[in-house]
Structures are given as structure tokens and as C-alpha cells.
Design a protein around this motif. Sequence first.
Motif, PDB file in Angstrom:
ATOM      1  N   ILE A 432      25.219  30.105  -4.022  1.00 33.54           N
ATOM      2  CA  ILE A 432      24.120  29.186  -3.687  1.00 33.54           C
ATOM      3  C   ILE A 432      22.846  29.754  -4.296  1.00 33.54           C
ATOM      4  N   SER A 433      22.388  29.138  -5.363  1.00 36.28           N
ATOM      5  CA  SER A 433      21.195  29.640  -6.046  1.00 36.28           C
ATOM      6  C   SER A 433      19.951  29.436  -5.179  1.00 36.28           C
ATOM      7  N   ASP A 434      18.927  30.237  -5.458  1.00 41.76           N
ATOM      8  CA  ASP A 434      17.670  30.097  -4.727  1.00 41.76           C
ATOM      9  C   ASP A 434      17.031  28.745  -5.066  1.00 41.76           C
ATOM     10  N   PHE A 435      16.382  28.141  -4.088  1.00 38.71           N
ATOM     11  CA  PHE A 435      15.785  26.822  -4.286  1.00 38.71           C
ATOM     12  C   PHE A 435      14.537  26.937  -5.159  1.00 38.71           C
ATOM     13  N   LYS A 436      14.498  26.135  -6.212  1.00 39.19           N
ATOM     14  CA  LYS A 436      13.336  26.070  -7.103  1.00 39.19           C
ATOM     15  C   LYS A 436      12.907  24.609  -7.197  1.00 39.19           C
ATOM     16  N   TYR A 437      11.584  24.409  -7.225  1.00 35.13           N
ATOM     17  CA  TYR A 437      11.095  23.031  -7.258  1.00 35.13           C
ATOM     18  C   TYR A 437      10.082  22.834  -8.370  1.00 35.13           C
ATOM     19  N   LEU A 438      10.218  21.702  -9.067  1.00 41.30           N
ATOM     20  CA  LEU A 438       9.259  21.280 -10.073  1.00 41.30           C
ATOM     21  C   LEU A 438       8.875  19.835  -9.779  1.00 41.30           C
ATOM     22  N   THR A 439       7.595  19.554  -9.769  1.00 37.92           N
ATOM     23  CA  THR A 439       7.126  18.207  -9.457  1.00 37.92           C
ATOM     24  C   THR A 439       7.635  17.216 -10.514  1.00 37.92           C
ATOM     25  N   PRO A 440       7.710  15.931 -10.157  1.00 33.21           N
ATOM     26  CA  PRO A 440       8.145  14.918 -11.140  1.00 33.21           C
ATOM     27  C   PRO A 440       7.193  14.867 -12.333  1.00 33.21           C
ATOM     28  N   LYS A 441       7.692  14.368 -13.439  1.00 28.40           N
ATOM     29  CA  LYS A 441       6.843  14.221 -14.619  1.00 28.40           C
ATOM     30  C   LYS A 441       5.753  13.193 -14.358  1.00 28.40           C
ATOM     31  N   VAL A 442       4.670  13.338 -15.083  1.00 30.59           N
ATOM     32  CA  VAL A 442       3.509  12.485 -14.860  1.00 30.59           C
ATOM     33  C   VAL A 442       3.809  11.014 -15.179  1.00 30.59           C
ATOM     34  N   THR A 443       4.850  10.770 -15.960  1.00 29.86           N
ATOM     35  CA  THR A 443       5.189   9.390 -16.316  1.00 29.86           C
ATOM     36  C   THR A 443       5.596   8.563 -15.103  1.00 29.86           C
ATOM     37  N   MET A 444       6.068   9.221 -14.032  1.00 27.15           N
ATOM     38  CA  MET A 444       6.469   8.470 -12.844  1.00 27.15           C
ATOM     39  C   MET A 444       5.273   7.778 -12.201  1.00 27.15           C
ATOM     40  N   ILE A 445       4.079   8.296 -12.461  1.00 25.42           N
ATOM     41  CA  ILE A 445       2.877   7.709 -11.873  1.00 25.42           C
ATOM     42  C   ILE A 445       2.668   6.286 -12.380  1.00 25.42           C
ATOM     43  N   PHE A 446       2.954   6.084 -13.671  1.00 24.33           N
ATOM     44  CA  PHE A 446       2.764   4.758 -14.249  1.00 24.33           C
ATOM     45  C   PHE A 446       3.800   3.771 -13.716  1.00 24.33           C
ATOM     46  N   LYS A 447       4.913   4.283 -13.231  1.00 26.74           N
ATOM     47  CA  LYS A 447       5.936   3.423 -12.628  1.00 26.74           C
ATOM     48  C   LYS A 447       5.535   2.985 -11.231  1.00 26.74           C
ATOM     49  N   TYR A 448       5.030   3.906 -10.445  1.00 29.94           N
ATOM     50  CA  TYR A 448       4.737   3.625  -9.038  1.00 29.94           C
ATOM     51  C   TYR A 448       3.310   3.125  -8.804  1.00 29.94           C
ATOM     52  N   TYR A 449       2.400   3.424  -9.720  1.00 27.92           N
ATOM     53  CA  TYR A 449       0.984   3.124  -9.463  1.00 27.92           C
ATOM     54  C   TYR A 449       0.396   2.170 -10.497  1.00 27.92           C
ATOM     55  N   TRP A 450       1.220   1.282 -11.025  1.00 25.45           N
ATOM     56  CA  TRP A 450       0.717   0.326 -12.011  1.00 25.45           C
ATOM     57  C   TRP A 450      -0.327  -0.614 -11.391  1.00 25.45           C
ATOM     58  N   MET A 451      -0.184  -0.901 -10.089  1.00 20.77           N
ATOM     59  CA  MET A 451      -1.133  -1.800  -9.440  1.00 20.77           C
ATOM     60  C   MET A 451      -2.515  -1.153  -9.335  1.00 20.77           C
ATOM     61  N   GLU A 452      -2.548   0.140  -9.024  1.00 18.93           N
ATOM     62  CA  GLU A 452      -3.827   0.852  -8.962  1.00 18.93           C
ATOM     63  C   GLU A 452      -4.473   0.938 -10.351  1.00 18.93           C
ATOM     64  N   LEU A 453      -3.651   1.196 -11.368  1.00 17.04           N
ATOM     65  CA  LEU A 453      -4.183   1.248 -12.729  1.00 17.04           C
ATOM     66  C   LEU A 453      -4.737  -0.111 -13.152  1.00 17.04           C
ATOM     67  N   ALA A 454      -4.024  -1.177 -12.758  1.00 17.37           N
ATOM     68  CA  ALA A 454      -4.474  -2.525 -13.102  1.00 17.37           C
ATOM     69  C   ALA A 454      -5.785  -2.866 -12.396  1.00 17.37           C
ATOM     70  N   SER A 455      -5.879  -2.514 -11.105  1.00 12.01           N
ATOM     71  CA  SER A 455      -7.096  -2.859 -10.349  1.00 12.01           C
ATOM     72  C   SER A 455      -8.308  -2.078 -10.856  1.00 12.01           C
ATOM     73  N   LEU A 456      -8.114  -0.786 -11.178  1.00  9.07           N
ATOM     74  CA  LEU A 456      -9.235   0.004 -11.699  1.00  9.07           C
ATOM     75  C   LEU A 456      -9.655  -0.499 -13.081  1.00  9.07           C
ATOM     76  N   SER A 457      -8.673  -0.867 -13.895  1.00  5.50           N
ATOM     77  CA  SER A 457      -8.979  -1.419 -15.224  1.00  5.50           C
ATOM     78  C   SER A 457      -9.735  -2.738 -15.087  1.00  5.50           C
ATOM     79  N   LEU A 458      -9.347  -3.539 -14.101  1.00  3.92           N
ATOM     80  CA  LEU A 458     -10.026  -4.816 -13.880  1.00  3.92           C
ATOM     81  C   LEU A 458     -11.483  -4.599 -13.491  1.00  3.92           C
ATOM     82  N   TRP A 459     -11.740  -3.606 -12.629  1.00  2.00           N
ATOM     83  CA  TRP A 459     -13.114  -3.307 -12.231  1.00  2.00           C
ATOM     84  C   TRP A 459     -13.952  -2.870 -13.435  1.00  2.00           C
ATOM     85  N   VAL A 460     -13.380  -2.051 -14.296  1.00  2.43           N
ATOM     86  CA  VAL A 460     -14.097  -1.614 -15.498  1.00  2.43           C
ATOM     87  C   VAL A 460     -14.382  -2.814 -16.398  1.00  2.43           C
TER      88      VAL A 460
END
Length: 474
Positions: A432-460
Motif C-alpha cells: 500500500i503506497s503512501d497517499f500522494k495528492y495533486l490538484t486537478p488540472k486548471v482546464t477543469m475550471i473551464f468545464k465547471y465554471y463556464w457560467m462564471e466566465l460568461a457572466s464576468l465577460s458579459l459585465w466587461v
Amino acid sequence: MKRQVFLIAGKELKGMARQNSLKILFVIIIMLLGFALYAGYIAYKQQRIMVDTAQKERRAEWLDQGNKHPHIAAHYGTYVFKPKTLLSLFDFGLDTYTGTSIYLEAHYPHEFMFRPVQGYGNMIRFGELSAALVLQLLLPLLIIFITFQTFTKEKETGTLKLLVSQGVSIRSIYLGKVLAYTLIVFTIMVPFFTGLYIVGVIEKTSSVISNMGLRILLLFSVYIGYLWAFTNFSVWISLKSSSARNALLTLLIFWITTGIIIPKTSANLGETLHPLPSTKTYKESIQHDIENGMSPNDTKEKRMARLKKDYLQEYGVDSLNQLPLNFGGIQMQEGEEYANKVYDFHDAALYEKFELQNRAGSLMGFIAPYIAVRNLSMAFAATDWYSFNDFQEKTNTYRRHLIRTMNNDMAKNSRYGEFYEYKAGRNLWETISDFKYLTPKVTMIFKYYWMELASLSLWVLIMFILIPSSSKTN
């Protein structure tokens, strides 16, 4: 026109430099930002040291637990600790609420423990002072105080009419003022994010957080867009207001509504529309399905009877003692697999409700840009719900692998009916190897937060549209 814009910008900067009250506000914001960053860094360093030390101690305990039956080792279990990411010193996000460690053992998927919020008292309702909070709420407040009379004062003194009569367009004056205040924002932002990146290079935290340089760049871009939109909006309100008092009142109402009232209202609305089951109901439902089955008339006893029959037929024997495997280990692992199936089903239903609640809040970002930038900030800092959920899933996968390894060793290396007679040792524990953790890649943000990106872009985009194109002031 460009020359006029730069001249207006220079005039605005000189005017602000002569106002002691604005200097004081500027210094206060810088001090708050510095204090928040320093406090976040201290908290980050302390927790990282504690997590690293605790993880090493638990790993040593697992390896040095001595010779024992694998199933006893599965119940002995181990702890996994959530590592602190560097960018959490900038935006604490949900780290205060989600817990820092979890105990892994057979049969019982435990909840995360030691949530820092439990020791904070009622004051936590007002939020924690983080660098992100300063940029999201306090810096816009500074922008309000330095821009609310930028046009109204010109109107009251007659300077605006004089400039227009000399051939200077309202558009040039407007752009000059926005440029001046944007430069002030850059004066704060550029050194801050440069320092944040340097700290990241020094700390070398790439083993925990992925794409750190890109994350900092995206954070900088999001905040610059948000603060530029806020600056543009504030100048536009001053342009359209008949007096400085009206401009200040309008901007403060906007700040309070979009920064405090709407975020709280959206959270309450999400909870009302998509209520979560109580912890008691949730756990009872899981236990009921494990014992009685997820389909009708499929109890635990019947599942185990089918398993026994299948193995006897597969190996062509009459009793469990004649099997070349320890049926006890097979039975335990089958129970784990079915329980995993039940947990996955109920967790999926629970997470769907969380998704719906989050979506309700994300929609409000089109009304309140603070919500959009807050969610994106947590996401880029890897302190948001999806980052925590990813960590939770990986700890769950680690736990299941640990239990499966122990049960399979029991099935392969011992006889049916044996328990205390068979003992495994360090050789098994080391698989049983020691537990190691790496956060998800930044690309996942564009998958889950497209609505926030759209709303901020709309305000700009709306702020670009509001830029006056004629000499009219209202």
C-alpha cells in the motif's frame, strides 16, 4: 484623442495625489492586503508542516503495526490529511469548512474531521480576512470613494463644460479618468501577484498544486477584468449622476446589494429549492440499502447465499473448506463492493443537489459580478467545492484499494475458518503506497465554471458598451 486621454489621466492622478483622505484609504487597502497575505502565509506554513508531520507519522504507524491478520489491519486503518495548497494563502475558499483529515478503515467510510470553522464562533459568518476578500470587496469600495465625484465635481465647478467647449469630447474625458483609476488598480495588483508567484517558486509546491504559474496568471486576469469593470461602472455612474451625493449613494447601494445581499440570498435560495437530506436520514438510507438491497427482495443474506453457490459451482466442490481460496476473504470483499455501490449511488444523488445549489448561485453572477469572481478565485486557488470533491474521491479510491488488498491477501493466503492463525507482515503493508495528492488540472475550471466566465465577460462587455460615444453627459 490619445493625447487628450493621457492628459486627462495625468490630471486625475495629480488631483488624487493631493487628497490626503484618498492617500489614507490607499494605504489602508495596501496594509490590509499585506496583512491578509502575511496571515495567510503563516497559516499555510503552519498547516503544511502539521500535515507533512502527521502524514509521515501515520505512514510509519501503518508500516510498523507488526504481524496481524489482514482484516485486522484493514480495521486498524490509517489517516489521510488534506495538503494545503500554496494559493490557499491567497483565497481560503472552502478549506475552513471542509475538514483537514479522514480516517480510512474497512466497512465505514468516515467523514472528514477537524473543520477549522468549528472553533471560530459566530464571527465566521462575516467571512475571513483573506487577500481575495480584500480584492473582491474592499478594493471596489476604495474605487467607489475615489471615483464617485470624478464627473459630478467637474459639473459643479463648471470644468466639464469648459473642457467640452474647447473641443475635448466626453469620451476622451471618460477614458482618461478610467485609465487613471485603472493605473491605480495595476499599481496594487502587479506587485501583489508578482510577489505571490515568487513565493510559489520559493516554496516549490508543484507536488501538490498543478499549473501554479498559469493559475496565478488567470487569477490576475480575472481580478483585473472585475476591477476594471467596477471602475468603469463607477465612473459611468458619476457621469450620469446629478450630484456627488447621488453618485455615492447609488454606488454604495450597488456594492452592498451585489457584494452582500445577493450572494447571501442566492445561497438561501439554492438551499430552499434543492434541500439536502439530514445526516441521520442520509446514513439510514445507505444502511437500509446495504442490508436489504437496492432492488426489491435482495437482502444481504440472499446475496451472500448466491455468492457461496456460485463459487461452489465454479470450482466443482461441495463445501467451502474444499475451495482453494478462503471464502471468508471473498465474502468480505463482496460486502465491500456492494457497500461501495450503495455509497456511490447515494453520493451521486447528494452531489447532484450540491450541483443544483451551486448552479443557482452561478446564475446570480450575471446580476452580481462579485459571485462570479469569488467562485473563479476559489477555483483557480484550488479551494473550491470541485477541488475538495476531487480530493474526497481520490481518498475514497485509496481506501477501497487498501481494503481490497487486505481482503484479497486473506482470500489467497489463508484457509477457510482461519483468522487469528494467519498473520501478514510488513511485506504486505508496503504494497500500500503512501497517499500522494495533486490538484486537478486548471482546464477543469473551464468545464465547471463556464457560467462564471460568461457572466464576468458579459459585465466587461457591458462596460465597453457604456463608454460614451458623444458629448452628452446624460
